[in-house]
Write a protein that holds these residues in place. Structure first.
Motif, short mmCIF file in Angstrom:
data_model
loop_
_atom_site.label_atom_id
_atom_site.label_comp_id
_atom_site.label_asym_id
_atom_site.label_seq_id
_atom_site.Cartn_x
_atom_site.Cartn_y
_atom_site.Cartn_z
N ILE A 196 0.87 -1.16 0.00
CA ILE A 196 0.00 0.00 0.00
C ILE A 196 0.91 1.21 0.00
CG2 ILE A 196 -1.62 1.32 1.39
CD1 ILE A 196 -2.89 -1.23 2.23
N ASN B 233 -6.86 -0.82 7.38
CA ASN B 233 -8.08 -0.01 7.49
C ASN B 233 -8.48 0.20 8.95
OD1 ASN B 233 -8.71 0.68 4.80
ND2 ASN B 233 -9.59 -1.33 4.40
N SER C 197 -2.24 8.76 7.16
CA SER C 197 -3.67 8.82 7.45
C SER C 197 -3.96 10.02 8.34
CB SER C 197 -4.11 7.53 8.15
OG SER C 197 -3.60 7.50 9.46
N CYS D 14 -3.82 0.41 -2.64
CA CYS D 14 -3.31 -0.90 -3.01
C CYS D 14 -2.57 -0.85 -4.34
CB CYS D 14 -4.45 -1.91 -3.07
SG CYS D 14 -3.92 -3.57 -3.56
N HIS E 272 -5.23 -5.68 4.18
CA HIS E 272 -6.03 -4.48 3.94
C HIS E 272 -6.94 -4.18 5.13
CE1 HIS E 272 -5.79 -4.20 -0.75
NE2 HIS E 272 -4.60 -4.21 -0.16
N HIS F 271 -8.69 -1.27 -0.15
CA HIS F 271 -7.93 -0.11 0.33
C HIS F 271 -7.51 0.75 -0.86
CE1 HIS F 271 -5.00 2.43 2.33
NE2 HIS F 271 -5.44 1.97 3.49
N CYS G 132 -13.76 -4.73 9.13
CA CYS G 132 -13.32 -3.69 8.19
C CYS G 132 -13.36 -4.19 6.75
CB CYS G 132 -11.92 -3.22 8.54
SG CYS G 132 -11.82 -2.34 10.12
N GLU H 119 -5.91 2.67 10.51
CA GLU H 119 -6.05 4.05 10.06
C GLU H 119 -7.36 4.69 10.51
OE1 GLU H 119 -3.18 4.05 6.12
OE2 GLU H 119 -5.34 3.81 5.82
#
Length: 309
Positions: free
Chosen positions: A15, A186, A20, A209, A182, A206, A202, A189
């Motif tokens: 990623i 998530n 974030s 990615c 991911h 994302h 979640c 963040e």
């Protein structure tokens, strides 16, 4: 299998870094064999499920050339980041294979690794550069149309390849760990309490990615490769393929800047990148809670044990 996993490094990649709003630590990750590699602020963290059921973990420091000139300059930093990601991803993939296969008869020799690298290079050069160019020559005659059709064919071949290898049970497991990676990022963040149960709630999609990065690269390649078809029209097929290979760093650099800008542009950037996120439904699968636990341990290892302490 290993050659397909090497190619998955290029699919998953990491990623891409973007801070974030809640956690001011840029994190990223990659699925490996029976585990996940995570990137924290100062460390790489690797967690792999052993055949016995326990989780192996280790970390090592990281430093990037993109923190200094000239490597931090726009366009250049994308190529440098890609090279660093591939090198680290290969290291983590090899290490995860050693751990995950430690109680089996399957061992990776140096010859196996070289063969896998050769097959992965062939997949990229043959399937995604030479084949679309060759097919486009039969479907159009003008340089502009050939380039557009070539780009469309490249995207179709890429999606078909991912879909086909996703039918393989071993690759599906890697895609599940990709989904766990991911979900974990998530959760991190969004400021949630980091537990496997919360991670499972979640999304496995994302916006940063590497899958989206590669689809954007396909579109960018249509623009970048256009002059090639114009200036060397009528030249040998091999020369045209080589010209495209030489321009790959330009495609990577521009694509990196686009996705980096989108990732740091809030809702507007998300709207731009949203159409490209759908491919992640192919490159990720819903993980189980044990896989979410491995991803959490990997992130905790990358963050020096600050999440689970």
């Amino acid at each position: 299998m290993f050659s397909n996993l090497l190619f998955i490094i290029a699919i998953n990649l990491f990623i891409l870094e973007a801070e974030s709003d809640i956690k001011k630590i840029p994190v990223g990750g990659q699925a490996v064999i029976e585990g996940v590699l995570m990137k924290g602020q100062n460390l790489w963290g690797l967690a792999v499920r052993r055949p016995a059921g326990d989780v192996f973990k280790e970390n090592w420091p990281h430093s990037s050339r993109t923190q200094r000139y000239p490597y931090k300059l726009p366009l250049i930093r994308g190529v440098v980041t890609m090279c660093e990601m591939l090198a680290t991803g290969f290291k983590a993939l090899s290490r995860s294979a050693e751990v995950a296969l430690e109680e089996t008869q399957e061992k990776l020799t140096f010859k196996d690794i070289l063969l896998s690298i050769a097959l992965a290079v062939f997949a990229v050069g043959g399937l995604f550069i030479a084949l679309p160019l060759w097919l486009a020559g039969f479907l159009a005659s003008t340089p502009l149309y050939v380039n557009i059709i070539e780009g469309i064919l490249r995207a179709v071949i890429f999606i078909a390849y991912v879909a086909i290898i996703g039918l393989w049970s071993d690759i599906r497991e890697v895609f599940k760990y990709h989904g766990a990676e991911h979900k974990t990022i998530n959760a991190f963040e969004s400021g949630q309490k980091m537990t496997p149960e919360n991670i499972m709630k979640c999304s496995r999609i994302h916006p940063r990615c590497g899958t989206s990065f590669l689809l954007i690269a396909v579109i960018v390649s249509i623009i970048v490769f256009s002059p090639v078809k114009t200036f060397i029209a009528g030249e040998s097929f091999i020369l045209q393929v080589l010209a495209r290979i030489i321009l790959i760093p330009v495609v990577i650099g521009i694509s990196y800047e686009i996705i980096r800008l989108a990732a740091n542009s809030g809702k507007f950037g998300f709207c731009i990148i949203a159409p490209f996120l759908t491919l992640q439904f192919l490159t990720t699968r819903e993980p189980n809670i044990n896989q979410a636990e491995v991803a959490l341990i990997s992130l905790d290892t990358a963050l020096e044990g600050n999440l689970l302490s």
